[in-house]
Write an enzyme that holds these catalytic residues in place. Sequence first.
Site, mmCIF file in Angstrom:
data_model
loop_
_atom_site.group_PDB
_atom_site.id
_atom_site.type_symbol
_atom_site.label_atom_id
_atom_site.label_comp_id
_atom_site.label_asym_id
_atom_site.label_seq_id
_atom_site.Cartn_x
_atom_site.Cartn_y
_atom_site.Cartn_z
ATOM 1 N N HIS A 119 -4.684 0.271 -2.259
ATOM 2 C CA HIS A 119 -5.116 0.104 -3.545
ATOM 3 C C HIS A 119 -6.373 0.768 -3.717
ATOM 4 O O HIS A 119 -7.143 1.112 -2.544
ATOM 5 C CB HIS A 119 -5.012 -1.258 -3.802
ATOM 6 C CG HIS A 119 -5.385 -1.686 -5.232
ATOM 7 N ND1 HIS A 119 -6.983 -1.845 -5.716
ATOM 8 C CD2 HIS A 119 -4.754 -1.721 -6.380
ATOM 9 C CE1 HIS A 119 -6.768 -2.104 -6.979
ATOM 10 N NE2 HIS A 119 -5.559 -2.176 -7.343
ATOM 11 N N ASP A 162 2.313 -4.518 -6.473
ATOM 12 C CA ASP A 162 3.447 -3.773 -6.831
ATOM 13 C C ASP A 162 4.605 -4.017 -5.825
ATOM 14 O O ASP A 162 5.774 -3.931 -6.182
ATOM 15 C CB ASP A 162 3.261 -2.289 -7.021
ATOM 16 C CG ASP A 162 2.574 -2.344 -8.352
ATOM 17 O OD1 ASP A 162 2.612 -2.670 -9.425
ATOM 18 O OD2 ASP A 162 1.504 -1.356 -8.009
#
Length: 460
Positions: A339, A397
């Site tokens: 991320h 995700d």
Amino acid sequence: MVINFRDSIFTHNVFNENILNELTFLAEKNNVIDSQFYSEYDIKRGLRNENGTGVLVGLTEIGNVHGYIMKEGKKIPDEGMLTYRGMDVKEIVKGFQRDKRFGFEEVSYLLLFGELPNKDRLEEFKYLLGECRTLPDGFTEDMILKFPSNNIMNKLERSILVAYSFDTNPDDISVKNILRQSIELIARVPTMIAYGYQAKAHYYDEKSLYIHSPKAELGTAENILHLIRPDNYYTRTEAELLDLALVLHAEHGGGNNSTFATHVVSSTGTDSYSAIAAAVGSLKGPKHGGANIKVKSMIENIKENIDDWENINEIENYLVKILKKQAFDRSGLIYGIGHAIYTISDPRAVMLKEKALKLAQEKNRVQEFNLYRNIEDTAIKIFREMKGREDISANVDLYSGFVYDMLNIPSELYTPLFAAARMAGWCAHRIEQVASEPKIIRPAYKNVEDNCKYIHLRER
């Protein structure tokens, strides 16, 4: 000649292939900037500093994403934390789940108004949302069913823009009017995506068409499940998990691509529908909101190429191939891992993972859950050993697609659900931009092309 909705001017081949190839060559040759210029002029590519931190371009009080500590110019990995209006989202979730309540409406109120509602205010807000969930007269038939799309995000973006025409006061950018529009959008977007999906399933996939009316007494998560399922049936556990996913996707600071797009477009003084449609267009991209679909595709590819889901060595060998651009889409990316801000952990992934296990047990899919967990652990190990990365973890995700799959939600709705959740955050940021910052956002671009003279047509 009557053209069917599936037809397009682009399906009629008016391009000579050779000419198009020549034009493509010119377009590519004359639009690639020499990479040395980025270093020479100290360009912050992707609005990111060399150490990976984001370039500071604005202020916000709505949400904050914490993933590292800066010490003497260095980025020190830290446990991830997501706050809404200064409140840890973990504590917010604990609060409404302890009371066995759904939380998305409460979180939407918090983001819009900057404080938690008391019981009466919360009921009043839920009532407003409930009364606004039904689309305007003629909207479903004329906008959605007559012009269906194979992509629900595209359909949502167009639906939001068309909503401008159904608004009797669309261009007023007073906070009062934007707030009214925001509540309507938060309420109606779930209906828009549900109907957009039903139209797509019917006209493109040749399935039966189901258009259920939203129920005012139901919350957002329950209404979504009610609207997309032929029999309207869902369990309490399913609704609670979808509600959690909506809460965790509702806001993520001002710097994420779609929220920044909301700020940029809102700074021009334009209407709410244009600003929010721009955010939807941003979220559609696979580098942003479409990432969970890439995770699902990657997982399916892994399943097809390993024999034993519990064999760590087999999983590791295949993930190494993906990382070396030898497998899956050959991008070198392990989707769902890493991320821009979170380092040690993504709090959204941690909470979704916990709930995903409970639903997997209920749905008899624990073996599949273990595959996701093994991919997570193995990918982090590979990044540590091959790239020396200690600042990487699973992101939201990785588990959100699995959660939606267990909820029997079609993959076409994964990113639209993200949009339905983030609508609360986008609207809050739009109000903040209009109320706090009158200046238009206008960054600079350095032109690195040399000056040249115009050449007359006869001399070319």
